[in-house]
Design a protein around this motif. Sequence first.
Motif, PDB file in Angstrom:
ATOM      1  N   ILE A  43       1.192  -1.421  -0.035  1.00 47.79           N
ATOM      2  CA  ILE A  43      -0.239   0.392   0.443  1.00 47.79           C
ATOM      3  C   ILE A  43       1.235   1.321  -0.178  1.00 47.79           C
ATOM      4  CG2 ILE A  43      -1.965   1.274   1.025  1.00 47.79           C
ATOM      5  CD1 ILE A  43      -2.437  -1.530   2.342  1.00 47.79           C
ATOM      6  N   ASP A  44       0.859   2.104  -0.496  1.00 49.32           N
ATOM      7  CA  ASP A  44       1.227   3.270  -0.451  1.00 49.32           C
ATOM      8  C   ASP A  44       0.372   4.528   0.189  1.00 49.32           C
ATOM      9  OD1 ASP A  44       2.440   5.814  -1.503  1.00 49.32           O
ATOM     10  OD2 ASP A  44       1.239   5.959  -3.243  1.00 49.32           O
ATOM     11  N   ALA A  45       0.847   4.222   1.060  1.00 52.18           N
ATOM     12  CA  ALA A  45       0.720   4.629   2.842  1.00 52.18           C
ATOM     13  C   ALA A  45       0.835   6.913   2.271  1.00 52.18           C
ATOM     14  CB  ALA A  45       0.957   4.003   3.546  1.00 52.18           C
ATOM     15  N   MET A  46       1.331   6.817   1.297  1.00 56.75           N
ATOM     16  CA  MET A  46       1.494   8.722   1.727  1.00 56.75           C
ATOM     17  C   MET A  46       0.573   9.078   0.549  1.00 56.75           C
ATOM     18  SD  MET A  46       3.486   8.391   3.614  1.00 56.75           S
ATOM     19  CE  MET A  46       4.037  10.584   4.049  1.00 56.75           C
ATOM     20  N   GLY A  47      -0.068   8.813  -0.561  1.00 56.95           N
ATOM     21  CA  GLY A  47      -0.954   8.833  -1.975  1.00 56.95           C
ATOM     22  C   GLY A  47      -2.051   9.275  -1.314  1.00 56.95           C
ATOM     23  N   GLY A  48      -2.816  10.386  -1.893  1.00 61.40           N
ATOM     24  CA  GLY A  48      -3.790  10.410  -2.184  1.00 61.40           C
ATOM     25  C   GLY A  48      -4.052  12.262  -0.436  1.00 61.40           C
ATOM     26  N   ASP A  49      -5.518  12.357  -0.732  1.00 65.62           N
ATOM     27  CA  ASP A  49      -5.499  13.707  -0.456  1.00 65.62           C
ATOM     28  C   ASP A  49      -5.092  13.764   0.822  1.00 65.62           C
ATOM     29  OD1 ASP A  49      -5.970  14.438  -3.095  1.00 65.62           O
ATOM     30  OD2 ASP A  49      -8.569  14.778  -2.715  1.00 65.62           O
TER      31      ASP A  49
END
Lengths: 336, 336
Positions: B6-12
């Motif tokens: 999981i890319d835990a840093m992406g998203g608003d």
Amino acid sequence: MVRIAIDAMGGDLSAKAMVKGAVESLKEEGMKLLLFGEEEVLKQELSSYSYDPERIEIVPCSENISIHESPVMAIRRKKDSSLVRGMLAVKNEEADAFISAGSTGAVLAGGQLVVGREKGVYRPPLAALIPTKNGVCLLTDCGANVDAKPEWLHQFAKMGAIYMEEMLQIKNPSIGLVNIGAEEEKGNSLVKAAMQILREDTDYNFIGSVEARDIVEGNCSVVVCDAFVGNVVLKMYEGVGKMLLSEITDTMKHSGPLALLAALLLKKPLKKRLKKFDAKQYGGAPILGLKGLVIKVHGNTDGKEVTTAIKQAKEFAEKKLTKKIAEAIDFKEVEE
Amino acid sequence: MVRIAIDAMGGDLSAKAMVKGAVESLKEEGMKLLLFGEEEVLKQELSSYSYDPERIEIVPCSENISIHESPVMAIRRKKDSSLVRGMLAVKNEEADAFISAGSTGAVLAGGQLVVGREKGVYRPPLAALIPTKNGVCLLTDCGANVDAKPEWLHQFAKMGAIYMEEMLQIKNPSIGLVNIGAEEEKGNSLVKAAMQILREDTDYNFIGSVEARDIVEGNCSVVVCDAFVGNVVLKMYEGVGKMLLSEITDTMKHSGPLALLAALLLKKPLKKRLKKFDAKQYGGAPILGLKGLVIKVHGNTDGKEVTTAIKQAKEFAEKKLTKKIAEAIDFKEVEE
């Protein structure tokens, strides 16, 4: 005196809607209507109304083009159809505009083959006024030219801007190019190339990309795209709107007596508010860049839309938009 | 044991939504989650929850890719970003799937450049489940490949059909090609050529053209188009829906006390009914045809969508869909 040719046989309701719309438009002064179609049918329809016979003339035609025929074949073969005869009247300057609710394909093909393109116009687009949150915008091309070239889109933009400025009194109308993101590098090869041409033309108010979701918000007056994309925009608008409204109506009807009461309370204000989304009130979709005006109205048109389209045609003629559009297009001998 | 990166840093909302969604998904047995991102941030977020530490592992990364960066450049330069590291885990078979709410461009570019295409796949499409009147359909391609070729669309259709059959248990799913009319001769050159290829492939349930307005009616399970058209479909859906609902809400609020009462009465049933149109409940959009699964969730995702996407990834991995899709694609060395 503006003379408007009407294909009185096209459309689902054919003569009924066309004749009704024609007679009702006569409240407007300064024009004469030529109804092309079967003489007996038109006489019969007209007999229900009282009107000034000097201002409506029946031009008898023996053939009709149906929506099931191949457009090009039909145009070539049915020389005595209401569609071909009406368009010929425009070509021969016996009429200033032509209105039809018949087959879109036949109207588009006839526009090119019978009326003919204005000198310098690559491809005449079908342009439709569509409702937005803030008013309306002109979607061009919404049906005529798939597999478009960048310079065609440039012309669609110019012709659309002139239309909006003259017909809707929008000063220096903003032009957006339908794209899949606001960033400069987005788009397919057509859109990227058209973007560059539009940016370089500083005579017009080009604002860059418009994403599909922003079209309905009304953030530009002229929305430019190829006819495939334009048709998808139009049909999604129609489909999503219809589906959502049916879901909402259905919920109101089937959530118990209180919801039903609520539905009754809301019926009138909602109807009033959503009226602006009825595309028919904006008249028909003009084909721009022909030697005379051709307007396509909805196949399921009612008399009201026809009346609006007749007024639209009259205004277009009086403002000499055919000439103004021709002047705005750089003269260039276009290869077939 | 399925392992999901999981890319835990992406998203608003970045780490907040991703960590919440991750922890909540642990109710589901049989999987382990690898959270890629800044160690301190993730430790801090995780500290609000109680969870089995054996099932969530932080993989520290020092860089982030923002939505403002050029996707390809960012992928090439930021080797220690959560996005590149997470995708590398899939490529190196340390994870079975990768989920990101980050920049769509970077997720798409990373899918191709880091994870890589499955042998024989021309172009991996971004496929999104979209709500219809009758359920959902898979719109493919909705964002990856503009300027598509007919044979790419054929593969989108095949991969989409496998996805719908396996993941949504729709037997022999119907496939429609987005077109501007139902008639055989309609379409642009891409669609006409793709139509022929799809008709000839009798292994799939191809039903021909689907007009944009029919997509939302739910008359086919797999809706095939190039990414430009797919994006227009998606954005029109979103834009028209949002605009209409705001018009309706606004009418209810500003038509006097009776309408306000009606609004109160209808709030609950309408909310319930329209819930199915919330795209987030269907999980993320998979990129099909890569060597491992990559799922893009909305940038403004909440924890719930992430949880759904994790379940979706687990099911995809358990059903070995990557392998099944690869087998369905005729082997062919694809030129760049």
